[in-house]
Design an enzyme around this catalytic site. Structure first.
Site, PDB file in Angstrom:
ATOM      1  N   ASN A 102       0.801  -1.224   0.000  1.00 46.50           N
ATOM      2  CA  ASN A 102       0.000   0.000   0.000  1.00 46.50           C
ATOM      3  C   ASN A 102       0.836   1.277   0.000  1.00 46.50           C
ATOM      4  O   ASN A 102       0.436   2.273  -0.576  1.00 46.50           O
ATOM      5  CB  ASN A 102      -0.918  -0.009   1.223  1.00 46.50           C
ATOM      6  CG  ASN A 102      -1.844   1.178   1.255  1.00 46.50           C
ATOM      7  OD1 ASN A 102      -2.729   1.302   0.405  1.00 46.50           O
ATOM      8  ND2 ASN A 102      -1.626   2.081   2.187  1.00 46.50           N
ATOM      9  N   HIS A 103       1.991   1.231   0.691  1.00 45.98           N
ATOM     10  CA  HIS A 103       2.731   2.474   0.890  1.00 45.98           C
ATOM     11  C   HIS A 103       4.221   2.194   1.011  1.00 45.98           C
ATOM     12  O   HIS A 103       4.622   1.064   1.273  1.00 45.98           O
ATOM     13  CB  HIS A 103       2.254   3.165   2.168  1.00 45.98           C
ATOM     14  CG  HIS A 103       2.131   2.202   3.325  1.00 45.98           C
ATOM     15  ND1 HIS A 103       0.946   1.589   3.656  1.00 45.98           N
ATOM     16  CD2 HIS A 103       3.047   1.708   4.196  1.00 45.98           C
ATOM     17  CE1 HIS A 103       1.132   0.789   4.689  1.00 45.98           C
ATOM     18  NE2 HIS A 103       2.399   0.828   5.033  1.00 45.98           N
ATOM     19  N   GLN A 168       4.309   7.557   5.662  1.00 43.47           N
ATOM     20  CA  GLN A 168       4.061   6.393   4.791  1.00 43.47           C
ATOM     21  C   GLN A 168       3.142   6.764   3.623  1.00 43.47           C
ATOM     22  O   GLN A 168       1.960   6.415   3.611  1.00 43.47           O
ATOM     23  CB  GLN A 168       3.399   5.273   5.605  1.00 43.47           C
ATOM     24  CG  GLN A 168       4.305   4.683   6.666  1.00 43.47           C
ATOM     25  CD  GLN A 168       3.516   3.855   7.675  1.00 43.47           C
ATOM     26  OE1 GLN A 168       2.662   4.370   8.387  1.00 43.47           O
ATOM     27  NE2 GLN A 168       3.804   2.572   7.754  1.00 43.47           N
ATOM     28  N   ASP A 170       1.030   6.678   0.368  1.00 40.96           N
ATOM     29  CA  ASP A 170       0.432   5.568  -0.381  1.00 40.96           C
ATOM     30  C   ASP A 170       0.935   5.558  -1.821  1.00 40.96           C
ATOM     31  O   ASP A 170       1.045   6.608  -2.454  1.00 40.96           O
ATOM     32  CB  ASP A 170      -1.096   5.721  -0.421  1.00 40.96           C
ATOM     33  CG  ASP A 170      -1.768   5.105   0.792  1.00 40.96           C
ATOM     34  OD1 ASP A 170      -1.162   5.138   1.882  1.00 40.96           O
ATOM     35  OD2 ASP A 170      -2.898   4.601   0.650  1.00 40.96           O
ATOM     36  N   ARG A 198       2.753 -12.552   3.648  1.00 46.28           N
ATOM     37  CA  ARG A 198       1.614 -11.978   4.357  1.00 46.28           C
ATOM     38  C   ARG A 198       1.496 -10.570   3.766  1.00 46.28           C
ATOM     39  O   ARG A 198       2.394  -9.748   3.918  1.00 46.28           O
ATOM     40  CB  ARG A 198       1.903 -11.938   5.862  1.00 46.28           C
ATOM     41  CG  ARG A 198       0.841 -11.252   6.711  1.00 46.28           C
ATOM     42  CD  ARG A 198       1.239  -9.830   7.033  1.00 46.28           C
ATOM     43  NE  ARG A 198       0.395  -9.223   8.063  1.00 46.28           N
ATOM     44  CZ  ARG A 198       0.397  -7.934   8.327  1.00 46.28           C
ATOM     45  NH1 ARG A 198       1.173  -7.120   7.658  1.00 46.28           N
ATOM     46  NH2 ARG A 198      -0.365  -7.445   9.261  1.00 46.28           N
ATOM     47  N   ASP A 200       0.314  -6.947   3.501  1.00 44.70           N
ATOM     48  CA  ASP A 200      -0.082  -5.965   4.504  1.00 44.70           C
ATOM     49  C   ASP A 200      -1.163  -5.025   3.964  1.00 44.70           C
ATOM     50  O   ASP A 200      -1.084  -4.575   2.816  1.00 44.70           O
ATOM     51  CB  ASP A 200       1.186  -5.155   4.844  1.00 44.70           C
ATOM     52  CG  ASP A 200       0.968  -4.091   5.888  1.00 44.70           C
ATOM     53  OD1 ASP A 200       0.769  -4.456   7.051  1.00 44.70           O
ATOM     54  OD2 ASP A 200       1.000  -2.901   5.536  1.00 44.70           O
ATOM     55  N   GLU A 242      -3.935  -9.547   4.920  1.00 40.41           N
ATOM     56  CA  GLU A 242      -4.345  -8.791   6.097  1.00 40.41           C
ATOM     57  C   GLU A 242      -5.422  -7.810   5.642  1.00 40.41           C
ATOM     58  O   GLU A 242      -5.112  -6.740   5.100  1.00 40.41           O
ATOM     59  CB  GLU A 242      -3.178  -8.006   6.710  1.00 40.41           C
ATOM     60  CG  GLU A 242      -3.604  -7.384   8.030  1.00 40.41           C
ATOM     61  CD  GLU A 242      -3.038  -6.002   8.342  1.00 40.41           C
ATOM     62  OE1 GLU A 242      -3.146  -5.581   9.495  1.00 40.41           O
ATOM     63  OE2 GLU A 242      -2.502  -5.341   7.434  1.00 40.41           O
ATOM     64  N   ASP A 310       0.160  -5.847  16.492  1.00 39.24           N
ATOM     65  CA  ASP A 310      -0.624  -4.608  16.551  1.00 39.24           C
ATOM     66  C   ASP A 310      -1.487  -4.590  17.798  1.00 39.24           C
ATOM     67  O   ASP A 310      -1.516  -5.553  18.564  1.00 39.24           O
ATOM     68  CB  ASP A 310      -1.513  -4.492  15.308  1.00 39.24           C
ATOM     69  CG  ASP A 310      -0.704  -4.165  14.064  1.00 39.24           C
ATOM     70  OD1 ASP A 310       0.282  -3.409  14.183  1.00 39.24           O
ATOM     71  OD2 ASP A 310      -1.058  -4.670  12.984  1.00 39.24           O
TER      72      ASP A 310
HETATM   73  C1  GLC Z   1      -0.592  -3.298   9.082  1.00 43.07           C
HETATM   74  C2  GLC Z   1       0.446  -3.710  10.088  1.00 43.07           C
HETATM   75  C3  GLC Z   1       0.706  -2.577  11.037  1.00 43.07           C
HETATM   76  C4  GLC Z   1       1.167  -1.370  10.247  1.00 43.07           C
HETATM   77  C5  GLC Z   1       0.161  -1.018   9.154  1.00 43.07           C
HETATM   78  C6  GLC Z   1       0.717  -0.027   8.184  1.00 43.07           C
HETATM   79  O1  GLC Z   1      -1.824  -3.087   9.668  1.00 43.07           O
HETATM   80  O2  GLC Z   1       0.032  -4.868  10.752  1.00 43.07           O
HETATM   81  O3  GLC Z   1       1.662  -2.918  11.995  1.00 43.07           O
HETATM   82  O4  GLC Z   1       1.332  -0.277  11.105  1.00 43.07           O
HETATM   83  O5  GLC Z   1      -0.185  -2.147   8.386  1.00 43.07           O
HETATM   84  O6  GLC Z   1       1.698  -0.626   7.395  1.00 43.07           O
END
Ligand code: GLC
Length: 526
Positions: A102-103, A168, A170, A198, A200, A242, A310
């Site tokens: 994502n970023h 971060q 995007d 995994r 994210d 996730e 988290d």
């Molecule tokens: C996911 C990760 C978390 C992180 C977030 C941004 O939710 O589990 O730890 O801060 O993505 O990357």
């Protein structure tokens, strides 16, 4: 040949920084983790998920990547990563890593080039705006810190879009160049021999006006491309999502047999309800959410968990339930973060081994591939005085020596929890009733039963809200009857015939009307 190994595997979430320091700098590293692979193997784990190991300024503990093709110098070099991968594979352990789509970090050369020059080919790798007013329906995820999903960048002279910390930015998935970059990154690690990813924060890849910018069709189309690469070039690897979403919104993340997305999705909604049911002494939240969970396509699996790195997220509960959970499990405001609770498993359960055993037995008997978070296998505590989610990311406690056997350095990256002299691996090895040995016992008992690994779930009438009862079975015949007394009062249950309880040590047959003491549980084999 594909084996669907992930469907019946037990996973372990590993934070390299926290695990074992071999270089004496107070920070864990891959060489240190190699020394501890036998510990992981001894739990009965099949696959290790390594949290981000890439170069990063660590403003989000590595989820802010500044170079996707390297190793964070604290953790070692590429050769150390390869040695870790080989050492794991030699022990029959698979390894997956984090794929942060994502970023990037704002220190990533792409963003640095993008912000400096409007005409840079990298400008369009990110999402920009002159006003910072677009996509107003998208929620803010890190709402304790970030006032907006837009931040003005002086150098760029524009606002950039970010769903997490402002450090971060995007990536712009409307730019096909970004897809190609990500495919290149995936292939780099898959070619090295990792067993999957995994992925994210996958719901947020695209933005569209008038939507909440989550779960958009374009996002699924991109993720299906990711999957196609895995299927065509790297069979037998796994892709795990996730996606913190409701069950019906999670279903599309599995895709369809013709156009698959992920092999595995974390089951976020069940997690807080396990804690809720236990505190209420009422099975209803668990029964309701599993009844609301749709059937998933062949070859796919849920991933179940109690805790991770988290906060214990309360996004997938109603606002009233969230308030209730906070009151019950986070009485001190320091225990709260964003929409969640930043505490570890054992302290959440009042360090009550009965509750800890029950919740572990429960999540290990639900449909899905379970994942454990490092340290929870010894009932590690947390440190609510540390900021952000750091209180649940402190050094692993190996023994009663200096820094709990984690490091020889003077200082460690975070302080070791105060309880380490009592709570550590070495102290628990010898005690058959320790958290550590109970973890091994439970995982072994689960893995010994095809019905628990792969069976369907069927509710069994228990006659009370306090007593959760279900049967797991693969063909209607071989089955395991699972009973959990969620309350602090004894409950009774009548067995129609004599059956062996897999959770009794030693295993033992029971029959007739049995009484379950507070928080007791049984797995009865056919
Ligand atoms: C996911 C990760 C978390 C992180 C977030 C941004 O939710 O589990 O730890 O801060 O993505 O990357």
């Amino acid at each position: 040949m594909t084996t669907n190994w992930y469907k019946e595997a037990v996973f372990y979430e590993l934070y390299i920084r926290a695990y074992k320091d071999s270089s004496g700098d107070g920070r864990g590293d891959f060489r240190g983790a190699i020394e501890k692979l036998d510990h992981i193997k001894s739990l009965g784990v099949d696959c290790v998920w390594v949290m981000p190991h890439y170069p990063s300024p660590l403003l989000d503990d590595g989820y802010d990547i500044s170079d996707y093709l390297g190793i964070h110098p604290d953790f070692g070099a590429l050769d150390d990563f390869k040695a870790f991968l080989n050492a794991a594979h030699e022990r029959g352990l698979r390894v997956i890593t984090d794929l942060v789509l994502n970023h990037t970090s704002d220190r990533h050369p792409w963003f640095q080039a993008a912000r400096r020059d409007k005409n840079s080919p990298h400008r369009d790798y990110y999402v920009w705006s002159d006003t910072g007013t677009e996509y107003a329906d998208a929620r803010i995820i890190f709402l304790d810190t970030e006032p907006s999903n837009w931040t003005y960048d002086e150098t760029a002279g524009q606002y950039f879009w970010h769903r997490f910390y402002r450090s971060q930015p995007d990536l712009n998935y409307d730019n096909p160049q970004v897809h190609e970059e990500m495919f290149r990154i995936m292939r780099f690690w898959l070619d090295m021999g990792i067993d999957g990813f995994r992925a994210d924060a996958v719901p947020y890849l695209y933005q569209r006006e008038g939507t909440n910018c989550e779960n958009l069709p374009e996002t699924h189309q991109f993720l299906q491309k990711v999957r196609r690469i895995m299927d065509e070039e790297y069979p037998d690897r796994v892709l795990i999502a996730e996606a913190n979403q409701w069950p019906e919104d999670l279903l599309p993340y599995f895709g369809t047999p013709e156009a698959p997305d992920f092999h595995v999705c974390f089951h976020f909604p069940i997690m807080p309800r396990l804690f809720m049911a236990l505190k209420k002494g009422d099975k209803t939240p668990i029964v309701d959410i599993l009844n609301r969970t749709p059937a998933i396509p062949p070859g796919t699996q849920w991933m179940t968990f109690l805790r991770n790195h988290d906060e214990l997220t309360l996004e997938m509960v109603t606002p009233e339930e969230r308030e209730w959970m906070w009151r019950q499990y986070a009485p001190d405001p320091r225990m709260r973060l964003n929409l969640g609770i930043r505490r570890r498993l054992a302290p959440l359960l009042d360090n009550d081994k009965r509750k800890w055993f029950l919740l572990n037995a429960l999540f290990l008997s639900l449909p899905g591939a379970p994942i454990l978070y490092y340290g929870d296998e010894i009932g590690m505590s947390d440190n609510i005085w540390l900021p952000d989610r750091h209180g649940c990311r402190t050094p692993m406690q190996w023994d009663a020596g200096q820094h709990a056997g984690f490091s020889d350095a003077l200082d460690t990256y975070l302080p070791v929890n105060r309880d380490y002299e009592q709570v550590n691996v070495a102290a628990q090895e010898a005690d058959p009733d320790s958290y550590l040995n109970l973890t091994r016992f439970l995982i072994r008992a689960r893995q010994s039963q095809p019905a628990l690994r792969a069976g369907l779930l069927e509710w069994v009438k228990s006659g009370s809200r306090e007593l959760l009862a279900f049967r797991r079975h693969t063909n209607g015949k071989d089955g395991v009857l699972c009973l959990f007394n969620l309350s602090d009062r004894p409950q009774t249950f009548t067995l129609k015939r004599e059956r062996v309880d897999l959770l009794a040590r030693p295993q033992m047959a029971m029959g007739g009307t049995i009484t379950l003491p507070p928080y007791a549980c049984h797995w009865f084999r056919n």
